[in-house]
Motif scaffolding. Structure first.
Motif, PDB file in Angstrom:
ATOM      1  N   CYS A 153       0.577  -1.185  -0.021  1.00 50.43           N
ATOM      2  CA  CYS A 153       0.049  -0.112  -0.090  1.00 50.43           C
ATOM      3  C   CYS A 153       0.862   1.170   0.030  1.00 50.43           C
ATOM      4  O   CYS A 153       1.849   1.577   0.874  1.00 50.43           O
ATOM      5  CB  CYS A 153      -1.033   0.066   1.310  1.00 50.43           C
ATOM      6  SG  CYS A 153      -1.760   1.668   1.613  1.00 50.43           S
ATOM      7  N   CYS A 156       0.386   2.585   3.917  1.00 47.83           N
ATOM      8  CA  CYS A 156       1.074   1.948   5.063  1.00 47.83           C
ATOM      9  C   CYS A 156       1.899   0.874   4.786  1.00 47.83           C
ATOM     10  O   CYS A 156       2.421   0.236   5.586  1.00 47.83           O
ATOM     11  CB  CYS A 156      -0.235   1.639   5.801  1.00 47.83           C
ATOM     12  SG  CYS A 156      -1.099   0.289   5.160  1.00 47.83           S
ATOM     13  N   CYS A 167      -7.460   0.056   0.815  1.00 43.15           N
ATOM     14  CA  CYS A 167      -6.305  -0.651   1.546  1.00 43.15           C
ATOM     15  C   CYS A 167      -7.133  -1.013   2.781  1.00 43.15           C
ATOM     16  O   CYS A 167      -7.831  -0.188   3.531  1.00 43.15           O
ATOM     17  CB  CYS A 167      -5.011   0.368   2.222  1.00 43.15           C
ATOM     18  SG  CYS A 167      -4.144  -0.911   3.171  1.00 43.15           S
ATOM     19  N   ASN A 169      -6.139  -2.037   5.572  1.00 43.28           N
ATOM     20  CA  ASN A 169      -5.507  -1.554   6.723  1.00 43.28           C
ATOM     21  C   ASN A 169      -5.522  -0.137   7.052  1.00 43.28           C
ATOM     22  O   ASN A 169      -5.833   0.193   8.314  1.00 43.28           O
ATOM     23  CB  ASN A 169      -3.900  -2.008   6.720  1.00 43.28           C
ATOM     24  CG  ASN A 169      -3.262  -1.699   7.932  1.00 43.28           C
ATOM     25  OD1 ASN A 169      -3.665  -2.029   9.063  1.00 43.28           O
ATOM     26  ND2 ASN A 169      -1.991  -1.278   7.819  1.00 43.28           N
ATOM     27  N   CYS A 170      -5.497   0.779   6.161  1.00 45.12           N
ATOM     28  CA  CYS A 170      -5.474   2.267   6.376  1.00 45.12           C
ATOM     29  C   CYS A 170      -6.524   2.932   5.521  1.00 45.12           C
ATOM     30  O   CYS A 170      -6.605   4.100   5.807  1.00 45.12           O
ATOM     31  CB  CYS A 170      -4.100   2.574   6.239  1.00 45.12           C
ATOM     32  SG  CYS A 170      -3.577   2.877   4.326  1.00 45.12           S
ATOM     33  N   CYS A 172      -6.541   3.669   2.644  1.00 38.49           N
ATOM     34  CA  CYS A 172      -5.951   4.498   1.445  1.00 38.49           C
ATOM     35  C   CYS A 172      -6.609   4.224   0.165  1.00 38.49           C
ATOM     36  O   CYS A 172      -6.901   2.965  -0.046  1.00 38.49           O
ATOM     37  CB  CYS A 172      -4.472   4.047   1.330  1.00 38.49           C
ATOM     38  SG  CYS A 172      -3.808   4.571  -0.089  1.00 38.49           S
TER      39      CYS A 172
HETATM   40 ZN   LIG Z   1      -2.662   1.061   3.547  1.00 40.24          ZN
END
Ligand SMILES: [Zn+2]
Ligand SMILES: [Zn+2]
Length: 212
Positions: A153, A156, A167, A169-170, A172
């Motif tokens: 990503c 992150c 993403c 996770n973040c 994005c």
């Molecule tokens: Zn990310």
């Protein structure tokens, strides 16, 4: 209805273009790729090669000693046993190289498919089925069809699939779109390929694309 199918086609084309861009960035190196082939298979193929070589040369020597010139690979060389052995070795090497290429290519398809989140067993089976008829046609199809590798990503560095829009996770935005015409653009595009809008000044201005 025609409008709808047109929309589906153009969205499909945009997706193909993005996948192609991502594949171009993969920049695979031959020896790095060769390393995903399991070591035990490389060693096994090496041992099989030595065994084949030993058998071929011994059988050839036996034929020479018993004057069965017709049974040797090159009858005219019957008086030159060393040369005879070399010709035999070259023949065995050539055949082994072809077979090793097929084995390693198939093992690569198997490992690479799993790495890309594809059905490794199915692709291995397809390439194996096509070997007797078409040799490497199955492998060629695989290399044309394979999914892009997961990539880090941009925000992150978590590993994300090329099919993700955001993403996990973040959050994005992984499929940025043009702020002017709202169509998808690649992260590296300087100008929108559809309306020519300048994308360089504000990566931040890029509007998030609603997930499909
Ligand atoms: Zn990310
Ligand atoms: Zn645009």
């Amino acid at each position: 209805m025609a409008d709808y199918s047109q929309k589906v086609t153009s969205s499909f084309n945009e997706r193909i273009r993005l996948i192609r861009l991502r594949r171009k960035k993969e920049n695979l190196r031959f020896w790095d790729e060769f390393r995903i082939i399991p070591k035990w298979l490389v060693i096994l193929v090496g041992i099989l090669y030595l065994v084949a070589m030993t058998i071929a040369i011994s059988v050839n020597h036996w034929n020479l000693r018993h004057n069965e010139a017709n049974a040797t690979i090159a009858p005219e060389l019957v008086d030159f046993p060393v040369l005879e052995a070399l010709v035999m070795a070259a023949a065995v090497t050539a055949i082994s190289l072809c077979m090793a290429t097929l084995i390693f290519l198939t093992a690569y398809v198997n490992r690479d498919a799993y790495r890309r989140g594809m059905n490794g067993a199915l692709w291995t089976l397809l390439t194996l089925i096509l070997i007797p008829e078409t040799l490497i046609m199955g492998h060629v199809i695989y290399f044309l069809m394979r999914e892009p590798l997961p990539y880090p990503c941009p925000q992150c560095s978590a590993s994300v699939s090329a099919r993700f829009n955001f993403c996990p996770n973040c959050k994005c935005n992984l499929q940025p779109s043009c702020s002017n015409c709202k169509r998808e653009v690649a992260e590296l595009d300087k100008f929108c390929p559809y309306c020519g809008n300048d994308l360089t000044p504000g990566r931040a201005e890029l509007t998030p694309q609603p997930s499909l």
